[in-house]
Design an enzyme around this catalytic site. Structure first.
Site, short mmCIF file in Angstrom:
data_model
loop_
_atom_site.label_atom_id
_atom_site.label_comp_id
_atom_site.label_asym_id
_atom_site.label_seq_id
_atom_site.Cartn_x
_atom_site.Cartn_y
_atom_site.Cartn_z
CB ILE A 95 32.27 20.27 -7.42
CG1 ILE A 95 30.42 19.70 -6.75
CG2 ILE A 95 32.12 20.30 -8.60
CD1 ILE A 95 30.51 18.12 -6.93
CB THR A 96 36.21 23.05 -6.21
OG1 THR A 96 36.08 23.63 -5.80
CG2 THR A 96 37.55 24.25 -6.78
CD GLU A 97 39.25 20.87 -14.25
OE1 GLU A 97 39.99 20.72 -14.99
OE2 GLU A 97 38.05 21.64 -14.29
CE1 TYR A 158 28.76 13.01 -14.12
CE2 TYR A 158 28.95 14.64 -16.63
CZ TYR A 158 29.02 13.35 -15.03
OH TYR A 158 29.06 15.13 -14.70
CD GLU A 208 41.16 9.93 -16.63
OE1 GLU A 208 40.11 9.97 -17.38
OE2 GLU A 208 41.58 10.76 -16.45
CG HIS A 246 40.53 13.96 -16.48
ND1 HIS A 246 39.86 12.87 -15.82
CD2 HIS A 246 39.70 15.12 -16.62
CE1 HIS A 246 38.94 13.45 -15.67
NE2 HIS A 246 39.40 14.51 -16.15
#
Length: 301
Positions: A95-97, A158, A208, A246
């Protein structure tokens, strides 16, 4: 891929803010969370989840674990993942960014050597609607069905899941490969997994701007994927040379053999169209394209 309703799941960083928030939500969704790991908190209980100092200690009590979800800070993520691999866990959701790129290079070398599947980093993880949640996906947006959803963007995953659900199209899986510049698993890897998955009839790929992963995916689909694929590319109006959130969403360089426009929305869309893959201009157009693909599949069978 071994994501089943009874899969045993570990949470590393269970006392971190995100871990503490999402661990009970994962459990409430039905995920078999068997233990948490946070050094210094061993022997405590967080949200009815037993906490251990080390992965090895947790597995000694709960037995072998199928997957781990990692919520630890960026500079601790490599150690956490390597600890999981050393303990025999072969499915890791990061999960970590913002994990340091060299740490990711080291992790991917170890993952390849041990045949470990890495999802992320900077990912909301994986959801098998109605069965299993490993990460941050809002479960209420999803419903079981035949559409496999793979994406680079968490929030777009989502949004498109909700569009599909509202159109009566359930999902077999929702997975975000992650938004950092270096990620563990690729679009081709997940395309192959879903092409072989008996619960998936059509695949929706959400890309993207930045990098060349969508161009590579388009080539792979044309060469190796039998199931119908629908594509959507976010970032058509983004200016070149500017970071767009991102780490991978940057348009600024020529990639070897792929041309000076690689990374732009036009490059990606054209690659999909050359591979005869329908491309939605807007997210809410995806359900109609999926329905057409499902009808064609039904006719063929």
């Amino acid at each position: 891929m071994n994501f089943l309703p009874d899969s045993k799941v570990l949470i590393q960083g269970v006392v971190e803010p995100l871990g503490a928030t999402y661990a009970p939500l994962m459990r409430a969704y039905g995920t078999n969370v068997v233990a948490g790991v946070s050094p210094g908190y061993g022997g405590t209980v967080q949200q009815d989840i037993r906490v251990f100092d080390m992965v090895e200690q947790a597995l000694a009590i709960v037995g072998p674990v199928d997957s781990t979800v990692i919520f630890v800070p960026p500079y601790a993520a490599l150690d956490a993942a390597l600890e999981a691999i050393a303990a025999g866990i072969r499915q890791i959701v990061l999960i970590t960014e913002g994990i340091p790129p060299l740490d990711m290079v080291s992790l991917l070398c170890k993952a390849e050597a041990t045949e470990t599947l890495i999802v992320g980093p900077n990912s909301p993880g994986i959801i098998i609607p109605g069965q299993l949640l490993m990460g941050l996906h809002p479960g209420e947006f999803y419903t079981p069905g035949p559409v496999g959803l793979i994406s680079r963007s968490g929030t777009l995953t989502y949004e498109i899941a909700l569009e599909l659900t509202q159109a009566g199209l359930g999902q077999s899986i929702g997975v975000c490969i992650g938004g950092d510049a270096i990620v563990g698993s690729s679009f081709p890897q997940w395309l192959q997994i879903l092409d072989e998955d008996e619960n998936t009839e059509v695949i929706v790929l959400v890309g993207e701007i930045g990098g060349d992963s969508e161009e590579a995916a388009a080539h792979y689909i044309a060469e190796a994927i039998d199931k119908p694929v629908i594509a959507y590319v976010a970032g058509r109006t983004a200016p070149k040379g500017r970071r767009m959130g991102h780490a991978g969403a940057i348009i600024n360089a020529q990639v070897s053999e792929l041309g000076p426009e690689t990374g732009t929305a036009d490059s990606k869309i054209n690659a999909f169209r050359r591979a005869k893959i329908p491309v939605a201009d807007l997210p809410w157009q995806i359900p109609d394209l999926v329905k057409k693909a499902l009808k064609l599949t039904t006719r063929k069978s």
